[in-house]
Design an enzyme around this catalytic site. Structure first.
Site, PDB file in Angstrom:
ATOM      1  N   TYR A 131     -10.037  -1.218   2.161  1.00  0.00           N
ATOM      2  CA  TYR A 131      -9.673  -1.511   3.400  1.00  0.00           C
ATOM      3  C   TYR A 131      -9.384  -0.037   4.142  1.00  0.00           C
ATOM      4  CZ  TYR A 131      -9.844  -6.635   3.530  1.00  0.00           C
ATOM      5  OH  TYR A 131     -10.365  -7.943   3.439  1.00  0.00           O
TER       6      TYR A 131
ATOM      7  N   ASP B 209       0.770  -1.127  -0.061  1.00  0.00           N
ATOM      8  CA  ASP B 209       0.061  -0.024  -0.160  1.00  0.00           C
ATOM      9  C   ASP B 209       0.612   1.250  -0.061  1.00  0.00           C
ATOM     10  OD1 ASP B 209      -2.410  -1.270  -0.115  1.00  0.00           O
ATOM     11  OD2 ASP B 209      -2.839  -1.365   1.893  1.00  0.00           O
TER      12      ASP B 209
END
Length: 779
Positions: free
Chosen positions: A486, A397
């Site tokens: 998320y 990420d």
């Protein structure tokens, strides 16, 4: 007796634009009635002056503008095109960030009389205009800008052999590359539009075509070695819960190079079959071999995080839930400008970068350093499944600039009411972007006493002689980053006993797959046509320990079972017994927690002892779900994700070994820009300045209860750094929030000492604030 605090319905809302984002604070406007004491909610944190100017702080908005102007000056020779006008074959800026300042430069300043080290900007430029196009990192400084400011390649922290350079095929797949792929994506899907309409009641005719009613979503990696690129698209029904409505269709395109005319179709996948051409897909369709066995629903209401009245209402759920408030007022101090905090013996500085988000430096307890640095290094996920999207998906990420996704927190739900709300700021182009109220600071009740004991026996007829109970509390610093589907919650809790807890939770939508009745080994069916794709979440952190000073060791205390005899137990003969086997790790290595917890790992200072002659240290205490990556030799993570493949690692600190990962490594599994494995070259970690790298995370065994979103209660991982002989006794004796209860010997009436800390009384009425969503601010 404590009066009840009456709290009106109060919701957090997005903050108004901050006038000075570099100060990092926004105060929530509340209206209190009747002139009553507001139970600590209205208190500003007491002000403290940081010992030194924060050397880890972000570069200023003026710095960002100056750097942007400087690199676009033709005199630099970078030949940059403005981003808005750039194409794949141009050189253009990708991002500006704050460059890490070397520890060797900061320690003489923070611990001595040396001058404040100069700051530098980290600059990433996509150089498509070169004969061999690359991505290249640069450093610009010193800052503030002057005639001494220069630009040079930022190479020394990357050990893959090319410094800060990444081949074009392995570079970030930005909007320019996506736009170049769009014509082939449109053609490939238009060629089979009648088939997709018949099978899935949807077509993709291009991103700007009004007839398009499918969403195309791609993933990483799009390259393994930086030499070739291919991109996989999956298709979903659009909407707020698009992640939960995938259809059984995948498209794979070969997209190597900057010449889009050479891009080509690799194939389609549906019904668990691969078709190299549109003609092959059509032949199977015409033969009746393709079907949508479990049709996906376009109705996404079932997947929205909203009240579902059809489920009914639980008894007494019409009442407000319990709330945590700082009822005695704030007990932590802040230096707003320097992002410095003091709390119950703790002190630390904070920093923020667009790449890594929230960071902590110079963490001390009662004036002695425990950690020089505590930072997130990566948040990764690897998926499983019998289709190209799940089987080939790995996320790092930081690739998406992790810090830029730290967004506004909902007060009273993400953080307690009355929390101190801070802004997250980072460079964006030539400006500084402000995400208001993206970080919160608050003190909370631990929910259990720090310590307690009832002393029984003696001559008392009342069953005990005394009760001692000490209040447990901690200062939390929290942020939530929503990266795609998320929502990662990061909570750093500084407990009053001198322990530090790091906790990570994951919520949000599953990256789902279409349901296949014969593929249950890859996840649970969670809806009519949706399967939750099983995956690993692994989050890597860096903990640069300096226990008192920078000469530390990693002590391993193995709990071993031995056979022995003892002369006073002669009748037992030989029997099993436990004992310690204490050693120091000698060299750098990756390692795992021992089975059954039969080893204690402590960072110790061999040259500093407590009053009892024990080496002072901090223990690494595994919490919930301490995992590493399940797959050790996947082609998608083979060399680029070494840091994910063990629970722990220890290395000797070097200024050139700043990061576990490179943010572009996810595209370079076979030829990483930065190779964590190269850190382990036999160097000693005994009596050295050492760094512990640790992983938190979870094996996400997907379930129906992941609908609509994964729950924070179960998807959690943690670790605690706890004093291990760092002190001479438990750090509770100087806490006044305690009770010492003693019964009268004759009457049994309980008397107690509150040490001057009586329970406060308050009566709170709040007006519900006007809800207003403000856009992110640029300055």
């Amino acid at each position: 007796m404590l009066k009840q605090c009456l709290v009106a319905a109060l919701l957090g809302c997005a903050a108004p634009a901050a006038a000075r984002p570099d100060a990092g604070y926004w105060k929530r406007a509340l209206s209190f009635t009747n002139g009553t004491k507001p139970c600590g909610l209205s208190d500003e944190a007491p002000v403290v002056k940081a010992p030194k100017v924060n050397p880890w702080s972000s570069i200023t908005p003026d710095d960002v503008r100056a750097v942007h102007k400087f690199i676009h000056d033709p005199a630099t020779g970078l030949n940059l095109t403005a981003v808005a006008n750039a194409t794949l074959t141009d050189n253009y800026l990708y991002f500006i960030d704050t460059l890490n300042t070397n520890k060797s430069e900061i320690l003489p300043y923070i611990d001595g009389a040396a001058a404040l080290p100069p700051k530098y900007a980290r600059v990433v430029i996509f150089e498509g205009g070169k004969e061999e196009p690359v991505s290249q990192e640069y450093m610009v400084g010193p800052l503030p800008f002057s005639d001494k400011t220069t630009i040079s390649k930022y190479d020394y922290v990357f050990n893959g052999g090319k410094g800060g350079e990444v081949p074009y095929a392995g570079r970030y797949f930005d909007s320019k590359r996506s736009a170049a792929v769009q014509p082939l994506l449109k053609k490939s899907m238009t060629d089979v539009a009648d088939i997709t309409v018949a099978l899935f009641d949807g077509a993709y005719l291009g991103s700007s075509n009004n007839g398009t009613n499918l969403t195309a979503a791609s993933t990483t990696p799009t390259s393994l070695d930086g030499k070739t690129s291919q991109i996989t698209y999956m298709f979903r029904y659009p909407g707020l819960a698009s992640y939960m409505t995938p259809i059984d269709l995948y498209l794979i395109l070969q997209v190597t190079g900057t010449d889009a005319s050479k891009y080509s179709l690799k194939g389609y996948v549906t019904n668990e079959r691969f078709f190299a051409t549109a003609a092959e897909l059509r032949a199977a369709f015409d033969a009746g071999q393709l079907k949508s066995e479990f049709p996906q629903t376009r109705d996404q209401k079932w997947a929205l995080l909203d009240l579902q009245p059809e489920m009914g209402i639980r008894d007494l759920e019409d009442r407000a839930a319990p709330q945590s408030i700082e009822i005695g007022g704030k007990r932590y101090k802040l230096d707003k400008d320097e992002e410095y905090v003091e709390y119950m013996g703790w002190s630390f500085y904070m920093a923020f970068t667009r790449t890594l988000g929230l960071q902590f430096y110079d963490i001390k307890f009662k004036g002695e350093r425990v950690l020089y640095e505590l930072t997130l290094q990566e948040a990764a996920a690897q998926y499983a499944g019998f289709q190209p999207k799940a089987a080939g998906t790995v996320y790092h990420d930081t690739y998406y600039s992790f810090g830029t996704y730290s967004a506004t927190l909902v007060e009273g739900f993400d953080c307690p009411f009355g929390s101190t709300m801070l802004n997250a700021t980072f460079p964006e182009g030539d400006q500084t972007e402000v995400h208001p109220s993206a970080i919160c600071v608050f003190e909370s009740d631990d929910g259990f006493p720090l310590a307690r004991h009832r002393t029984s026996g003696g001559s008392s007829d009342y069953g005990f002689q005394n009760i001692g109970a000490v209040k447990g509390s901690a200062l939390h610093t929290r942020t939530i980053a929503t990266v795609g589907n998320y929502d990662y919650l990061f909570d750093y809790a500084f407990h009053v006993d001198g322990s530090l807890e790091i906790q990570v939770r994951a919520s949000g939508y599953l990256q789902s797959s279409p349901y296949y009745k014969d593929q249950g080994k890859f996840g649970s069916r969670i809806s009519q046509g949706t399967q939750g794709s099983f995956h690993d979440h692994v989050l890597t952190f860096k903990a640069d320990f300096d226990i008192v000073d920078s000469t530390n060791s990693l002590e391993v205390t193995d709990l071993i079972v031995v056979n022995q005899t003892q002369p006073w137990y002669a009748e037992l003969g030989t029997f099993e017994q436990m004992e310690y086997n204490v050693t120091n790790m000698e060299t750098e290595q990756q390692f795992d927690w021992k089975a059954n917890g039969q080893a204690m790992y402590c960072v110790v200072n061999n040259n500093k002892t407590n009053a009892w002659g024990e080496k002072r240290g901090y223990r690494l205490v595994p919490g919930r779900s301490n995992i590493h990556l399940s797959i050790k030799d996947s082609p998608f993570t083979r060399k680029s994700s070494t840091f994910l493949k063990s629970h722990l690692a220890v290395t000797k600190q070097h200024d050139a070994e700043v990061y576990a990962n490179s943010w572009q490594n996810v595209q370079l599994s076979e030829a990483p820009q930065h190779d964590f494995a190269k850190f382990f070259d036999g160097e000693s970690v005994d009596d050295e300045d050492l760094v512990v790298w640790f992983n938190l995370g979870m094996h996400h065994f997907t379930r129906a209860e992941d609908v609509p979103v994964t729950l924070y209660t179960e998807a959690v991982s943690s670790i605690v750094f706890a004093p291990q002989n760092f002190n001479d006794r438990a750090q509770e004796g100087d806490l006044r929030n305690r009770r010492w209860i003693v019964p009268d010997a004759d009457t049994g009436v309980l008397g107690y000492d509150d040490y001057g800390i009586s329970l406060p009384t308050c009566d709170l009425q709040l007006e519900e604030p006007t809800l207003k969503i403000e856009p992110w601010t640029h300055i």
